[in-house]
Design a protein around this motif. Structure first.
Motif, PDB file in Angstrom:
ATOM      1  N   VAL A 134     -11.275 -27.214 -28.020  1.00  0.00           N
ATOM      2  CA  VAL A 134     -10.253 -26.425 -27.332  1.00  0.00           C
ATOM      3  C   VAL A 134      -9.372 -25.755 -28.380  1.00  0.00           C
ATOM      4  O   VAL A 134      -8.779 -26.432 -29.216  1.00  0.00           O
ATOM      5  CB  VAL A 134      -9.388 -27.304 -26.407  1.00  0.00           C
ATOM      6  CG1 VAL A 134      -8.394 -26.438 -25.638  1.00  0.00           C
ATOM      7  CG2 VAL A 134     -10.256 -28.098 -25.445  1.00  0.00           C
ATOM      8  N   ILE A 160     -13.438 -22.693 -27.110  1.00  0.00           N
ATOM      9  CA  ILE A 160     -12.677 -21.730 -26.315  1.00  0.00           C
ATOM     10  C   ILE A 160     -11.438 -21.316 -27.087  1.00  0.00           C
ATOM     11  O   ILE A 160     -10.769 -22.130 -27.710  1.00  0.00           O
ATOM     12  CB  ILE A 160     -12.304 -22.286 -24.918  1.00  0.00           C
ATOM     13  CG1 ILE A 160     -11.585 -23.631 -25.014  1.00  0.00           C
ATOM     14  CG2 ILE A 160     -13.533 -22.419 -24.046  1.00  0.00           C
ATOM     15  CD1 ILE A 160     -11.170 -24.183 -23.654  1.00  0.00           C
ATOM     16  N   ASN A 201      -8.773 -18.687 -21.397  1.00  0.00           N
ATOM     17  CA  ASN A 201      -7.716 -19.686 -21.314  1.00  0.00           C
ATOM     18  C   ASN A 201      -8.339 -21.007 -20.882  1.00  0.00           C
ATOM     19  O   ASN A 201      -9.171 -21.037 -19.965  1.00  0.00           O
ATOM     20  CB  ASN A 201      -6.670 -19.232 -20.298  1.00  0.00           C
ATOM     21  CG  ASN A 201      -5.403 -20.060 -20.323  1.00  0.00           C
ATOM     22  OD1 ASN A 201      -5.436 -21.279 -20.401  1.00  0.00           O
ATOM     23  ND2 ASN A 201      -4.271 -19.378 -20.246  1.00  0.00           N
ATOM     24  N   TRP A 202      -7.947 -22.101 -21.524  1.00  0.00           N
ATOM     25  CA  TRP A 202      -8.554 -23.383 -21.163  1.00  0.00           C
ATOM     26  C   TRP A 202      -8.284 -23.766 -19.719  1.00  0.00           C
ATOM     27  O   TRP A 202      -9.039 -24.528 -19.111  1.00  0.00           O
ATOM     28  CB  TRP A 202      -8.108 -24.495 -22.114  1.00  0.00           C
ATOM     29  CG  TRP A 202      -6.643 -24.786 -22.147  1.00  0.00           C
ATOM     30  CD1 TRP A 202      -5.733 -24.307 -23.029  1.00  0.00           C
ATOM     31  CD2 TRP A 202      -5.917 -25.631 -21.247  1.00  0.00           C
ATOM     32  NE1 TRP A 202      -4.475 -24.792 -22.744  1.00  0.00           N
ATOM     33  CE2 TRP A 202      -4.557 -25.610 -21.651  1.00  0.00           C
ATOM     34  CE3 TRP A 202      -6.268 -26.403 -20.137  1.00  0.00           C
ATOM     35  CZ2 TRP A 202      -3.562 -26.320 -20.992  1.00  0.00           C
ATOM     36  CZ3 TRP A 202      -5.279 -27.115 -19.486  1.00  0.00           C
ATOM     37  CH2 TRP A 202      -3.946 -27.072 -19.912  1.00  0.00           C
ATOM     38  N   HIS A 235     -11.338 -22.802 -17.826  1.00  0.00           N
ATOM     39  CA  HIS A 235     -12.635 -23.234 -18.338  1.00  0.00           C
ATOM     40  C   HIS A 235     -13.424 -23.997 -17.284  1.00  0.00           C
ATOM     41  O   HIS A 235     -12.924 -24.943 -16.668  1.00  0.00           O
ATOM     42  CB  HIS A 235     -12.447 -24.122 -19.568  1.00  0.00           C
ATOM     43  CG  HIS A 235     -13.724 -24.576 -20.185  1.00  0.00           C
ATOM     44  ND1 HIS A 235     -14.685 -23.698 -20.666  1.00  0.00           N
ATOM     45  CD2 HIS A 235     -14.221 -25.821 -20.409  1.00  0.00           C
ATOM     46  CE1 HIS A 235     -15.701 -24.371 -21.148  1.00  0.00           C
ATOM     47  NE2 HIS A 235     -15.450 -25.671 -21.013  1.00  0.00           N
ATOM     48  N   ALA A 275      -9.073 -31.202 -29.817  1.00  0.00           N
ATOM     49  CA  ALA A 275      -8.015 -30.197 -29.621  1.00  0.00           C
ATOM     50  C   ALA A 275      -7.054 -30.293 -30.798  1.00  0.00           C
ATOM     51  O   ALA A 275      -6.195 -31.172 -30.838  1.00  0.00           O
ATOM     52  CB  ALA A 275      -7.288 -30.431 -28.300  1.00  0.00           C
ATOM     53  N   HIS A 283      -7.301 -31.804 -17.124  1.00  0.00           N
ATOM     54  CA  HIS A 283      -8.481 -30.965 -17.338  1.00  0.00           C
ATOM     55  C   HIS A 283      -9.477 -31.668 -18.251  1.00  0.00           C
ATOM     56  O   HIS A 283     -10.672 -31.740 -17.950  1.00  0.00           O
ATOM     57  CB  HIS A 283      -8.071 -29.625 -17.957  1.00  0.00           C
ATOM     58  CG  HIS A 283      -7.596 -28.608 -16.969  1.00  0.00           C
ATOM     59  ND1 HIS A 283      -6.393 -28.700 -16.334  1.00  0.00           N
ATOM     60  CD2 HIS A 283      -8.169 -27.462 -16.518  1.00  0.00           C
ATOM     61  CE1 HIS A 283      -6.232 -27.663 -15.529  1.00  0.00           C
ATOM     62  NE2 HIS A 283      -7.303 -26.896 -15.620  1.00  0.00           N
ATOM     63  N   CYS A 284      -8.990 -32.195 -19.371  1.00  0.00           N
ATOM     64  CA  CYS A 284      -9.881 -32.876 -20.305  1.00  0.00           C
ATOM     65  C   CYS A 284     -10.552 -34.074 -19.653  1.00  0.00           C
ATOM     66  O   CYS A 284     -11.754 -34.327 -19.855  1.00  0.00           O
ATOM     67  CB  CYS A 284      -9.108 -33.308 -21.551  1.00  0.00           C
ATOM     68  SG  CYS A 284      -8.562 -31.935 -22.599  1.00  0.00           S
TER      69      CYS A 284
END
Length: 325
Positions: free
Chosen positions: A80, A103, A127-128, A131, A142, A169-170
């Motif tokens: 990321v 990304i 943008n993450w 994703h 990250a 998100h992760c």
């Protein structure tokens, strides 16, 4: 061959640092950064040992995160904020990753990485927040990305909520038991305001015996100068960025990840900025031709401030390794 995939725009809710700010930081100012970042174009603090060059310190840092995230030999790994792709390249060539996805919101960085035609590397200019992975990842890395997640808000609760979105998100992208390795610039544990305004002798961790005497006029004037320098950096060099504290990241990850490793390495920041600053000064004339003298002066001023803040314990380099629960 490395490919670039452009993410679609979605909605109008907050999604971290804006595209406009990213273009300023990494595409416009990036023309100067490339003159002093070293051959790997790594724009984050390295991990230094005695006798290191900037290049060897950066490679050690990349290797550390690959190993800490259990990315070595993995099928799918996400970077990321991949920048110019140095970690992607090292993951596939040194650490035997079968497919590395990066990304970045910087079109210039994405194009540069794509043009290297690295095998088994995929670069997405997006943008993450947007994703959508093709499948789960074994590991996520990250490096100095979390600073872009909270904007300039001074309110802790809002920052933690935005950091939590990143962790959510992760968490959703990782396989069960997958790891996330994070590196961040982080304020002193006493918080952003104290980090700026207190004299260095009062920034010692709570309970360590640091003095807590009343501030004198010199201390107050020093604090005002620090605030002024911080505002200059946030306007001219890093718009829409804000440093977290360790506790904010711990709170934001609670219930999603367990922390398996955490340490601060301010000396790594000092050594890296010192190297950058020396090379930036040496390339000042060429930099002025590329982005203008004012922009070059803004970067050098910010780096001198960062070097002082690191030495005074106002902020540090923080590395944390999280495991999905």
């Amino acid at each position: 061959m490395a490919t670039v995939v452009h993410g679609a725009k979605k909605g109008s809710s907050y999604k971290g640092t804006s595209s406009k700010a990213i273009l300023h930081q990494y595409d416009f100012l990036g023309d100067f950064y490339r003159l002093f970042l070293g051959p790997e174009l790594v724009f984050s603090y390295g991990m230094w040992e005695e006798g290191d060059t900037l290049e060897s310190a950066q490679n050690r840092k990349l290797d550390y995160h690959a190993e800490a995230a259990h990315a070595v030999g993995a099928d799918r790994v996400l970077d990321v904020g991949c920048g110019y792709g140095s970690l992607l390249h090292r993951l596939v060539t040194v650490h035997h990753v079968k497919h590395a996805v990066g990304i970045t919101m910087s079109p210039g960085q994405a194009t540069w990485a794509r043009d290297q035609h690295w095998p088994r590397c995929e670069v997405r200019a997006e943008n993450w927040f947007d994703h959508k992975p093709d499948g789960p990842y074994d590991a996520i890395i990250a490096i100095e990305v979390i600073e872009h997640c909270a904007g300039n808000t001074v309110w802790r609760a809002k920052r933690v909520a935005r950091y939590r979105e990143f962790f959510q998100h992760c968490h959703s992208w990782l396989r069960p038991g997958g790891r996330l390795s994070v590196q961040a610039n982080a304020w002193n544990e006493r918080g952003w305001l104290a980090s700026l305004v207190l004299p260095p002798q009062q920034l010692a961790p709570h309970g360590s015996g640091g003095t807590r005497e009343r501030l004198g006029l010199k201390d107050i004037l020093g604090g005002i100068k620090n605030v002024r320098e911080g505002l200059h950096a946030s306007r001219k060099v890093y718009p829409e960025c804000f440093l977290p504290t360790r506790d904010e990241l711990i709170d934001a990850s609670c219930g999603l990840f367990r922390i398996v490793e955490a340490h601060t390495d301010p000396d790594d920041g000092v050594a890296t900025v010192r190297s950058w600053l020396e090379k930036a000064e040496a390339n000042r004339v060429r930099g002025a031709e590329l982005i203008g003298e004012d922009a070059v002066s803004d970067i050098i001023r910010e780096q001198k401030t960062a070097l002082r803040f690191l030495r005074e314990g106002r902020f540090t380099v923080f590395r944390m390794v999280f495991e999905k629960v």
